[in-house]
Design a protein around this motif. Sequence first.
Motif: not given
Length: 726
Positions: A634-638, A648-652
Amino acid sequence: MKKIQKFGSFAGVFTPSLLTILGVIMYMRLGWVVGNAGLIGAIVIIGIAHVISITTGLSISSVATDKKIGAGGVYYVLSRSMGIPIGGSIGISLYVGTALSIALYLIGFAESFNDFFDFGKTINDLRITGSIALVAITILALISTSIALKTQYIILSAIVVSIVSIVFGTRDFVPETVSMVATEGAVPMEIVFAVFFPAVTGFTAGIAMSGDLKDPKKSIPKGTLWAIGVGLVVYISLAIFIAVSIDSETLKSDYNILMKMALFSPAVVAGIWGATLSSALGGVLGGPRILQAMSMDKVTPKVFSKGKGRNNEPVNALILVFIIAEAGILIGELDVIARIVSMFYLTAYGFINIAFFLENWANPDFLPTFKIKRWVGLLGFFACFAVMFKLDMIAMLVALAIIASLYFWLQRKEVKIQSNDVWGSVWENIVNKGLKKINANAEGQSSWNPNIILFSGRSEHQSYLLELSKTVSGRTGIVTNFKLIVDKNNSKPLKKSEQIVTDEAFSDLGIFARQIKVDNIYTGIKNIATTFGFSGVEPNTIMMGWPKGLEDSKEYAEMTEALLHLDYNLLYLDFDKRTKFGNYKAVDLWWRETDSKNAEMMLNIARFIIASPRWQETNIRVLFVNNNNVDNAIVYDKIYKLVEDLRVDVEIEIINNAVQQKAFYDLIEKYSATTDLTLVGIPNYKIEQQAEFIVKTNHLFETIGSSLLVKAANNFNVLDLDFIKE
């Protein structure tokens, strides 16, 4: 001592201009134009060509009644309006073009002269006749400009007599019906236009005599516009007369038809000779004056500025014109050169028009007595380059490439004149209108456009702070660095001119730099933050080095409180002297539930960092501390959706901290120990807790590399990072 002889509108401008306009094209090609294009087509071609001559004539006339016009004609006008690099590059091109056009006129004269007397038509025969004619008109110009100009009256009379002889000539070629449009087998219209267009060039011949005029402001508009007007009337009238007097097939095939139908053919021959010789004479008189004026401005060698006699006749410049013209005559085949020369003239006319437009639009001191609408100049500018493109794109590109090369050479040469060009006014006008537009739309702005006040101090790592400030500001952001000079007495402030810093370290990065006196560093920062800026480009960010050792400073606490109250974005860089920015490969953005506004600002900073050449290959991570045992998916999707919205192309990376409940800074130490640049949000805290915050942050900075602390202002959006409700 005799008074220096100056000329009026008729002798100095009208006559040389008209004689250049009523040239070989009128005698040898106007019939061919009418035959191929038809009467309506011919009138359209004449009209389009005169759009350029009329708009340029109006533009140069308007500028001439505003500025003091000195010697050099078009060069003088352009150099004083648009600066030496543009004026000089066009002036050099015009000078060479004028000198080579003399060769073209004299080769045309040689063809007619040799044909009439049956002297031979080989290229060597034309060279001999052309060279003799060049020597004759050069000697005439050397003896006296006055005699040369008076000779033009005889030539003008010959042209008038020849036109009368044509009008009252035989009617043996009258067509059954007048061809109004192009007939089958006709040459394409663009080629016909290309052949005709040189007929309307040359109206600047009189402008080149500006230094020899009694009253340039009066004579240039009057003489130039009358010459263009008379030329237009003659060409349209003669085109109509030819169309109703001669059938189209004859016009297409016989270039000498006007001579054959004339009442007295030698009069037409005299007109052709007069037209070619007068055009060449106009070049011999005008060309050297362009070079002389450029040499006086140190654009070209000073030796060409020297003249002789009370009129300062440009003898040295005339000799160079003779050499270039003779080289053209000896080459003989000038088709390619003729195309390039035509492009030079069109380019010059285009710049005359845009110079008038910019003066009229931007310069508050532009107050000509001859007033026209500014759109006239813009129309002329676009018309010139549209015609250039249509006639010969390759020749246009060659001409523009040569002019561009001359421009950059003169820029590097850094020639200065005691005159302000229009570009200062243009930029001021653009900035003024831009500021009003920005100010009007300020309410609706959703993206962050950084306008940074930077306090970089003086240290061994100042350059890195300057570099990062420029990186964070992006391509369109503004950075203004303030050097604070402590003066406890603060007796006298620095003069405005002394406040401007011209250090290359700032100019190379495009950073504005100022220095001011203050009685206290923190009070100075507070005062600058309160007063600096103006509508449209209000500063929105304060950036400085991280303040180590100031945890107990009351003055620093008060300054911070003032900056927060003013609602600035705050950026503090803790620069690691050992690792610097590493390999510019890794950037970490640390988020927590309370970082709702800071998170969006970090993403904006990340966008600007990625766009910087030094950081293009960097890997950006968003590290979120999950303290509430929320499902990682859930955290990742949000977070992914929030990041995607800002492109912005980032790694989460989600860090589960619900069980261990490690301190936020301990997690940063663990995960960002080798990161090149770490961005951390400054949480909301009471000002009395500042000392505790600084101490903890100092400890963190001892264990990781270079770091940027971020405190976003209220205009940033709140990113919903509270996942408990999810």
